[in-house]
Write an enzyme that holds these catalytic residues in place. Structure first.
Site, PDB file in Angstrom:
ATOM      1  N   ASP A  71       0.867  -1.175   0.000  1.00 57.49           N
ATOM      2  CA  ASP A  71       0.000   0.000   0.000  1.00 57.49           C
ATOM      3  C   ASP A  71       0.905   1.226   0.000  1.00 57.49           C
ATOM      4  OD1 ASP A  71      -1.732   2.086   0.416  1.00 57.49           O
ATOM      5  OD2 ASP A  71      -2.675   1.241   2.202  1.00 57.49           O
ATOM      6  N   TYR A 175      -5.419  24.013  -4.012  1.00 61.84           N
ATOM      7  CA  TYR A 175      -4.958  22.740  -4.590  1.00 61.84           C
ATOM      8  C   TYR A 175      -5.599  22.491  -5.946  1.00 61.84           C
ATOM      9  CZ  TYR A 175      -4.397  17.661  -5.061  1.00 61.84           C
ATOM     10  OH  TYR A 175      -4.114  16.389  -5.514  1.00 61.84           O
TER      11      TYR A 175
END
Length: 312
Positions: A71, A175
């Site tokens: 992960d 962002y």
């Protein structure tokens, strides 16, 4: 496979991150045909095991593969996965850093980083750095690191603003998910370049190359909130990864960036190339993607982020 069984594998070993789906799965199929033993990395044991079963059922007779949970959004998972492989004391001949996310909304990982930066950049950088002892033991020029980048690095044609990046680790204010994606793909290329430079300085025969797979129709587009009906099939998108992992043409070649199995040398110019077709635009790279200065800066920041020194 047990640990003892893993030690007995005689075939050269190739590891593919995100090998359970999309371009990664097709890359695994190609590597099986080339006679590699596969280490298929996926975020869960279930996904990895299912991919291994599918690959072995459809692969050449006598094919071998194993699963590895990885992960990339967790540095602890990355460390554990690398430790699991290193614990088998085997040589890793090919490492394909393929997994990634694309243009997802802002999210902060448990390690405190904006997710695209951690998954696409830091996770792979950390994993590869940890695996280097196994790759460096590859006999002859067979040790290869393949970084799946993207032509989307052109979305970020300037040097990385690390102050902005630091702010984006903390807040979604300002962002831009596509700008951040382009930055992450630029980082993949810069780090591939820097791996190549540092390995050469260290006297290693291991090579490092990046690539643009093309405009591929994968689930990444859906997750990013878009559709991509004009994209090429994943079978085509995996060809350059397979080429860099296996072709004698690139044996000993390092520090390159490839598209359609060919090195890309043309510098992108927005005004000059804006009216050209997708293939012509994709056969270009930005000037900043060639910068040794920016590569060194990226290496320093990434090393600090994952808690490693800069030396190999």
């Amino acid at each position: 496979m047990s640990t003892d069984e893993k030690k007995e594998v005689a075939a050269p070993i190739a590891l593919v991150t995100g090998g359970n789906a999309g371009i990664g799965l097709e890359t695994c199929k190609g590597l099986l045909k080339e006679g590699f033993h596969l280490v298929v990395c996926a975020r869960s044991q279930k996904k990895a095991d299912e991919a291994v079963t599918s690959l072995l059922q459809g692969g050449p007779k006598g094919s071998t593969a194993e699963s590895l949970v990885l992960d990339l959004s967790s540095l602890e998972s990355v460390k554990k996965a690398a430790g699991t492989f290193l614990g088998t004391k085997r040589t890793l001949n090919v490492c394909v850093l393929n997994a990634g996310v694309m243009a997802l909304p802002w999210c902060k990982t448990g390690d405190g980083f904006e997710q695209q930066w951690q998954v696409n950049v830091l996770g792979h950088f950390y994993f590869c750095r940890l695996l280097l002892p196994a790759i460096n033991t590859a006999e002859g020029p067979t040790g290869r690191i393949v970084h799946v980048a993207s032509g989307a690095h052109r979305l970020h044609p300037q040097a990385v603003d690390y102050e902005l990046l630091t702010r984006e680790h903390e807040s979604e204010d300002g962002y831009d998910q596509w700008f951040a994606y382009g930055r992450s793909k630029l980082a993949n290329i810069l780090l591939s370049n820097e791996f190549a430079r540092r390995l050469k300085v260290a006297g290693s025969v291991v090579t490092s190359n990046g690539l643009h797979p093309g405009n591929v129709n994968t689930a990444l587009w859906t997750k990013g909130g878009r559709t991509n009906e004009s994209g090429i099939p994943v079978e085509e998108g995996a060809l350059t990864s397979i080429h860099l992992a296996t072709s004698k043409e690139v044996e000993g070649q390092s520090g390159g960036y490839y598209f359609l199995c060919e090195p890309v040398t043309t510098i992108y110019n927005e005004e000059k190339h804006k009216d050209e077709n997708y293939i012509s635009q994709s056969a270009t790279r930005t000037e900043v993607s060639l910068s040794e200065k920016e590569g060194k800066a990226m290496w320093a920041v990434a090393s600090n982020d994952v808690g490693l020194g800069e030396d190999l």
